[in-house]
Write a protein that holds these residues in place. Sequence first.
Motif, PDB file in Angstrom:
ATOM      1  N   ALA A  45       0.822  -1.216   0.000  1.00  0.00           N
ATOM      2  CA  ALA A  45       0.000   0.000   0.000  1.00  0.00           C
ATOM      3  C   ALA A  45       0.852   1.260   0.000  1.00  0.00           C
ATOM      4  CB  ALA A  45      -0.928  -0.004   1.212  1.00  0.00           C
ATOM      5  N   GLN A  46       2.169   1.127   0.151  1.00  0.00           N
ATOM      6  CA  GLN A  46       3.038   2.316   0.052  1.00  0.00           C
ATOM      7  C   GLN A  46       2.884   2.980  -1.307  1.00  0.00           C
ATOM      8  OE1 GLN A  46       4.232  -0.799   0.549  1.00  0.00           O
ATOM      9  NE2 GLN A  46       5.904  -1.285  -0.853  1.00  0.00           N
ATOM     10  N   ASN A  47       2.330   2.255  -2.293  1.00  0.00           N
ATOM     11  CA  ASN A  47       2.071   2.850  -3.609  1.00  0.00           C
ATOM     12  C   ASN A  47       0.690   3.497  -3.696  1.00  0.00           C
ATOM     13  OD1 ASN A  47       4.604   1.927  -4.723  1.00  0.00           O
ATOM     14  ND2 ASN A  47       3.725  -0.120  -4.607  1.00  0.00           N
ATOM     15  N   GLY A  48      -0.039   3.503  -2.590  1.00  0.00           N
ATOM     16  CA  GLY A  48      -1.367   4.115  -2.565  1.00  0.00           C
ATOM     17  C   GLY A  48      -1.321   5.519  -1.985  1.00  0.00           C
ATOM     18  N   THR A  49      -2.491   6.061  -1.653  1.00  0.00           N
ATOM     19  CA  THR A  49      -2.577   7.435  -1.123  1.00  0.00           C
ATOM     20  C   THR A  49      -3.199   7.427   0.275  1.00  0.00           C
ATOM     21  OG1 THR A  49      -4.839   7.839  -1.878  1.00  0.00           O
ATOM     22  CG2 THR A  49      -3.066   8.264  -3.476  1.00  0.00           C
ATOM     23  N   LEU A  50      -2.982   8.526   0.975  1.00  0.00           N
ATOM     24  CA  LEU A  50      -3.545   8.672   2.315  1.00  0.00           C
ATOM     25  C   LEU A  50      -5.073   8.564   2.272  1.00  0.00           C
ATOM     26  CD1 LEU A  50      -2.404   9.174   5.133  1.00  0.00           C
ATOM     27  CD2 LEU A  50      -2.843  11.604   4.796  1.00  0.00           C
TER      28      LEU A  50
END
Length: 342
Positions: free
Chosen positions: A224-229
């Motif tokens: 999920a580090q490739n996702g957004t807050l």
Amino acid sequence: MEKKKVFTLLLFLGLVLPSLTFAQVMTVKGPIESEDMGLTLIHEHIMVDWIGADSTGYQRWDRADVLDVALPYLEAIKKHGITTFLDCTPAYLGRDPYVLKALADNTGLHIITNTGYYGSGKNKYIPKSTQNATAEVMASHWIAEFENGIDGSGIRPGFIKISVKNEDNLSDVHTNLITAAGLTHLKTGLTIVSHTGGDAPAMAQLEVLKEMGVSPSAFVWTHAQNGTLKGYEQAAKEGAWISLDNINSSASNEDGTIGNIDWFVQTLSKLKEKGILEHILISHDAGWYNVGQKNGGEYRAYTDLFTELIPRLLQNGFTEKDIDILLRQNPKRAYTIQVRKE
Ligand SMILES: [Zn+2]
């Protein structure tokens, strides 16, 4: 005691005991109480073989060499108090339950392996004969591994590991993978760990699961580090797990900086502020013995979390209790074997 009272007591015990007795996770040496997991690394690798599903196999590596290389790295995490280690290498990518069992015997660590198929990489890591199977057929293989063990070893998986391509819409094969994972979850109670990346494929998988009646709390949005807050907030609101898996103090970044400890401190601080630390999992996604390279090539240690990230978190308003939530409480709740329905 009158018969009616005895009956009421038995009914009460029947309702209460299973929930106490069955709070377990499955290690390569059999089930343990979830309570006994202790400090846990939730996404690491002992070995990876990138050659592809139709060429890989146990003949590709020397088990004794893998053990020699991996052992010191596991001894190192024990010094930091880690007692449980989830190996996220899927079938056809270098998963070897015999190696994992030998490492568990040698180190005393609780090691957990997985079942499932890895779809990214254009389905190269799913055997051609299985790529177009229905979700039901895929699930039947994974359920059989949980019930009977992997490849006749008797060693059982403790979670489902799949992978989908990081794109807005899931392909047919990847829709089948998440559907098969949902079916397997409903039958076994195993948690679904899906190598995903960005927000869109994470939400698309949650939609598939919800339609099947599977609770988002059975789903780990991996990488999920490739996702957004914004995506994290939405996933947490639904009850899903958000897995940030690339703690690395030495990677070179495109802008010339080194490592991502700052990013982790900033992101985890924001997640704490938003009150959703209870949905967050962290790991290095490190290792591993790279099959085909001499002595497995360059192995990345699983210790930046302890030597770099935790000290920085503690300097930035995090408490020991927050660290305990991330490394002990969340893994226990995320990976306890339990059917979770919508
Ligand atoms: Zn990984």
